[in-house]
Design an enzyme around this catalytic site. Structure first.
Site, PDB file in Angstrom:
ATOM      1  N   GLY A  73       0.784  -1.223   0.000  1.00  0.00           N
ATOM      2  CA  GLY A  73       0.000   0.000   0.000  1.00  0.00           C
ATOM      3  C   GLY A  73       0.816   1.272   0.000  1.00  0.00           C
ATOM      4  O   GLY A  73       0.255   2.358   0.070  1.00  0.00           O
ATOM      5  N   LEU A  74       2.144   1.170  -0.070  1.00  0.00           N
ATOM      6  CA  LEU A  74       3.005   2.361  -0.069  1.00  0.00           C
ATOM      7  C   LEU A  74       3.695   2.560  -1.412  1.00  0.00           C
ATOM      8  O   LEU A  74       4.611   3.360  -1.525  1.00  0.00           O
ATOM      9  CB  LEU A  74       4.056   2.251   1.044  1.00  0.00           C
ATOM     10  N   SER A  75       3.259   1.822  -2.420  1.00  0.00           N
ATOM     11  CA  SER A  75       3.810   1.924  -3.776  1.00  0.00           C
ATOM     12  C   SER A  75       5.282   1.556  -3.839  1.00  0.00           C
ATOM     13  O   SER A  75       6.097   2.249  -4.452  1.00  0.00           O
ATOM     14  CB  SER A  75       3.584   3.334  -4.349  1.00  0.00           C
TER      15      SER A  75
ATOM     16  N   SER B 202       6.438  -0.842  -5.530  1.00  0.00           N
ATOM     17  CA  SER B 202       6.769  -1.182  -6.920  1.00  0.00           C
ATOM     18  C   SER B 202       7.187   0.063  -7.698  1.00  0.00           C
ATOM     19  O   SER B 202       8.142   0.030  -8.478  1.00  0.00           O
ATOM     20  CB  SER B 202       5.583  -1.864  -7.599  1.00  0.00           C
ATOM     21  N   ALA B 203       6.480   1.180  -7.492  1.00  0.00           N
ATOM     22  CA  ALA B 203       6.848   2.417  -8.174  1.00  0.00           C
ATOM     23  C   ALA B 203       8.190   2.929  -7.681  1.00  0.00           C
ATOM     24  O   ALA B 203       8.998   3.449  -8.461  1.00  0.00           O
ATOM     25  CB  ALA B 203       5.760   3.475  -7.959  1.00  0.00           C
ATOM     26  N   ALA B 204       8.458   2.785  -6.376  1.00  0.00           N
ATOM     27  CA  ALA B 204       9.749   3.215  -5.823  1.00  0.00           C
ATOM     28  C   ALA B 204      10.896   2.424  -6.449  1.00  0.00           C
ATOM     29  O   ALA B 204      11.944   2.981  -6.800  1.00  0.00           O
ATOM     30  CB  ALA B 204       9.754   3.058  -4.309  1.00  0.00           C
TER      31      ALA B 204
ATOM     32  N   ASP C 194       1.612   7.605  -8.024  1.00  0.00           N
ATOM     33  CA  ASP C 194       2.685   6.970  -7.252  1.00  0.00           C
ATOM     34  C   ASP C 194       4.052   7.504  -7.661  1.00  0.00           C
ATOM     35  O   ASP C 194       4.862   7.912  -6.825  1.00  0.00           O
ATOM     36  CB  ASP C 194       2.647   5.452  -7.438  1.00  0.00           C
TER      37      ASP C 194
END
Length: 395
Positions: A105-107, A109-111, A153
């Site tokens: 829920g903290l993204s 994958s985008a990070a 994100d």
């Protein structure tokens, strides 16, 4: 020479589930995230290890990306895929990556994608403005990973400034980074360069992250289905008002006035009307929330975040029983200004803006009440405290 990139996780207090419909969003990068340490390899080979996941990743930077392997290395291959559409890549990297929070829920994958895009660009002497990083990482996630997301994100992760609120229009891609309580903004406009001026003072809240104990994968959740439902609602409105239909990929709720929705909502299936209701009400909440933030009205900003979560539950229809339980508990506790599901709201975590003086009691009471309802998560439920931070950067 070894390089080190820190790519933060993000939270979104307002602007939930609307970026893929070109809505308005807000967010913070936080002081927890992904660290990537790497050396540049002249032979074009990419070798990656993870301190979080098992296995190693090896591929050639100048070869076309193969199909996804459903493995953590897909994110590196996705970053290569999106970069190779724009640039010639000749040099690879040898690196180690590690995440600092085991939370959905903290993204994350985008990070991770942003870290790889920045690393591959560095290795190949490619200069990217922050918003270019946003678009390339988002394209990698949509086209290679298979998640039909918007820019929220990646924008939060790449563009945020410490103790300031990112406000992004996902239609025009214009954004502002806004200090709390009306202090002068440091970064403004479209595709702005990173700002290096002194940071604003500390905020009157910290961010609580309450991890349900359930992990999740958005690609395998109802996330993509909700995107299609929003587009179907838009198609319904166009059809009922005898307007030309666009192809599905060019259809967005943002392009349809709210007045059209009010005329047509009773005619369309209730499911699609609820999705559209969430979009239009969230657009209003973000507008109100930005004004509340600019004027230092944390109480109103928090209430709007709670209202956003209510709409996520009842109109967007996301949220597991576990997440809804955490939300209900935290809403009743003194010292919680506001909060909502973090990320898409399928399993994962809730976030809350919290008065630091109440942190200890909030953590104690919420943990007790949640585990009384869901004792099976005694070993996986976790609470973390974080603060808004700068976006992705070389350390």
């Amino acid at each position: 020479m070894q390089y080190h990139i820190f790519s933060p996780y993000r939270v979104c207090p307002l602007g939930a589930h609307v970026d893929h419909q070109h809505g308005l969003v807000t967010g913070f990068a936080i002081n927890k995230g992904v660290d990537l340490w790497f050396d540049i390899s002249d032979n074009g080979h990419v070798h990656l290890e993870s301190k979080t996941f098992e296995g190693i990743v090896d591929f050639e930077i100048d070869a076309p990306s193969q199909v996804r392997e459903r493995h953590w290395g897909d994110y590196a291959r996705g970053a290569k895929y999106a970069l190779r559409k724009r640039f010639e890549l000749k040099r690879g990297i040898t690196g180690v990556i590690q995440g600092s929070l085991p939370v959905g829920g903290l993204s994350s994958s985008a990070a991770v994608l942003i870290a790889y895009v920045m690393a591959f660009a560095k290795a190949n002497d490619i200069t990217l403005q922050p918003f270019e990083v946003v678009k390339i990482a988002s394209e990698a996630e949509r086209e290679y990973i298979g998640l039909n997301n918007g820019l929220l994100d990646q924008a939060c992760i790449a563009l945020s400034k410490k103790n300031q609120l990112l406000f992004l229009d996902c239609d025009s891609n214009e954004y502002r980074v806004i200090p709390f309580g009306g202090q002068r903004s440091n970064v403004e406009g479209q595709k702005s360069a990173l700002d290096l001026s002194p940071q604003s003072s500390d905020l009157p809240f910290e961010i609580g992250i309450f991890f349900s104990g359930l992990t999740r994968s958005l690609v395998n959740s109802d996330y993509n289905l909700r995107v299609y439902e929003c587009k179907t609602a838009a198609w319904n409105m166009l059809a009922y008002t005898d307007q030309p239909l666009k192809t599905f990929d060019k259809t967005f709720l943002r392009d349809i006035p709210k007045a059209t929705f009010e005329k047509t909502r009773i005619a369309m299936p209730a499911r699609f009307a609820r999705r559209a209701e969430h979009f239009y009400s969230e657009y209003r909440r973000v507008r109100q929330g930005v004004t509340a933030w600019e004027t230092g009205n944390l109480k109103l900003f928090g209430k709007l975040s709670f209202d956003s979560c209510e709409s996520s539950i009842h109109n967007y229809e996301c949220g597991s029983p576990e997440l809804i339980a955490i939300y209900d508990i935290m809403r009743s506790l003194p010292g919680v200004y506001g909060g909502r599901f973090s990320g898409a709201g399928f399993k994962g975590a809730c976030i809350a803006l919290v008065d630091p003086a109440h942190k200890e009691n909030i953590e104690k009471v919420l943990t007790e009440r949640y585990l009384a309802q869901f004792p099976e998560y005694e070993k996986t439920f976790q609470v973390f405290w974080v603060k808004p931070d700068d976006g992705a950067r070389f350390v």
